[in-house]
Scaffold this active site. Structure first.
Site, mmCIF file in Angstrom:
data_model
loop_
_atom_site.group_PDB
_atom_site.id
_atom_site.type_symbol
_atom_site.label_atom_id
_atom_site.label_comp_id
_atom_site.label_asym_id
_atom_site.label_seq_id
_atom_site.Cartn_x
_atom_site.Cartn_y
_atom_site.Cartn_z
ATOM 1 N N LYS A 197 0.692 -1.118 0.038
ATOM 2 C CA LYS A 197 -0.004 -0.297 -0.102
ATOM 3 C C LYS A 197 0.911 1.270 -0.051
ATOM 4 C CE LYS A 197 -3.847 2.311 2.641
ATOM 5 N NZ LYS A 197 -4.748 2.170 3.727
ATOM 6 N N LYS A 249 -2.169 -1.494 -3.759
ATOM 7 C CA LYS A 249 -2.799 -0.623 -3.636
ATOM 8 C C LYS A 249 -1.928 0.814 -3.581
ATOM 9 C CE LYS A 249 -6.394 1.850 -0.835
ATOM 10 N NZ LYS A 249 -7.314 1.989 0.638
#
Length: 329
Positions: A197, A249
């Site tokens: 992320k 992400k």
């Protein structure tokens, strides 16, 4: 006269041949819809920076998950928007807090028709907007945060979440939550690790959606956008710690990371098409600069092509409806 011997265009000459030669196909079951549920709201509230997306009430969320199940998507990922926040995110572990109450309601509503998933992070619930507990020096205290994550995991599992989305990027979060679940009898509750992320600029509209109170940034725990190998390392660590699924992400700006993680992972790999990706396509389409439907389909297809087994996308239900219509023809 030049006569090429090898003619790759042959397989592109007709729609039927192109369909037959297609390497990747989208299916509704590979799509997950992120949903926001807001405490204290009488009606769904549109999110200005995300056209078509709303902060749901529990009642409107019930209708939305029924629509999602009817479309055949794989699941929904729930985010809570509480009315009150504090330094440790107390609302996250309140069994009657908005996220846990919504989880119970939606799990009861749809049963096994799709997978009800929950975001396991403190940022929506803290008054400082960070993903963890702050130490005396104002930095995020990793190990104290893990204790809160374990408490959250147990409440979310008890509320009916089938899959916990660990998005806080704390060191050791997967191992800590997995152990807490197992020791308390939730051995079948799955863990999705937001492994790679990144500290991205593309989260802006999401922060509108959850009414974020963040001041500063999250660069001390989210990944540097420059680092590809570090993203792969984080995914491998989470696999070792017992994650059932790992995720990259954002998606579209990190397809190289996604492809590398998919190449080394022996468990499912997902990707999150984040709010900024959604907002950019919606804005360009609203101005008539791009073909909206083609751009939506191509964007999700590219994420699947890079190696994602499933995609979190705000277009999940709409895209699934298009796919179902196409299949019916």
């Amino acid at each position: 006269m030049i006569n090429p011997v090898i003619r790759p265009r042959r397989l592109r000459t007709t729609p039927a041949l192109r369909r037959l030669a297609s390497e990747i196909r989208l299916h509704p079951s590979e799509l997950v819809l992120p949903m926001f549920v807001r405490e204290g709201s009488g009606d769904p509230m549109p999110i200005q920076s995300m056209p078509g997306v709303v902060q749901h009430t529990i009642d409107s969320a019930r209708r939305a998950v029924n629509e999602a199940a009817e479309a055949g998507i794989g699941g929904v990922m729930l985010f809570g928007v509480p009315a009150v926040r504090d330094a440790v995110g107390s609302g996250a572990t309140d069994p009657d807090g908005i996220l846990n109450a919504a989880t119970r309601a939606l799990a009861d509503e749809v049963g096994d028709a799709l997978v009800v998933q929950t975001d396991l992070c403190l940022d929506e619930f803290t008054d400082h907007g960070h993903c963890g507990v702050l130490g005396a020096d104002g930095s995020v205290d990793n190990d104290s945060t893990l204790e809160r994550y374990c408490e959250m995991a147990l409440v979310q599992a008890a509320s009916g979440s089938q899959l916990l989305g660990l998005s806080g990027m704390m060191d050791g979060q997967v191992a800590a939550v997995r152990q807490a679940l197992d020791l308390n009898g939730y051995v079948d509750t799955a863990v999705l690790a937001y492994s790679a992320k990144y500290a991205s600029a593309f989260y802006g509209p999401f922060r509108d959606a959850v009414e974020s109170t963040l001041e500063g940034d999250r660069r001390s725990y989210q990944l540097d956008p420059a680092n590809r190998r570090e993203g792969v390392r984080e995914a491998l660590l989470d696999i070792q710690e017992g994650a059932d699924i790992v995720m990259v992400k954002p998606a579209m700006s990190y397809l190289d990371v996604l492809a590398e993680v998919a190449a080394v992972s022996d468990i499912p790999v997902w990707a999150y098409q984040v709010s900024g990706e959604y907002a950019m396509i919606e804005a360009a389409a609203a101005h008539g600069w791009i073909d909206r439907r083609r751009a939506v389909e191509e964007s999700v297809l590219s994420i699947r092509r890079a190696g994602a087994d499933a995609v979190l996308t705000y277009w999940a239900v709409e895209l699934a409806t298009w796919l179902n219509e196409r299949q019916a023809r």
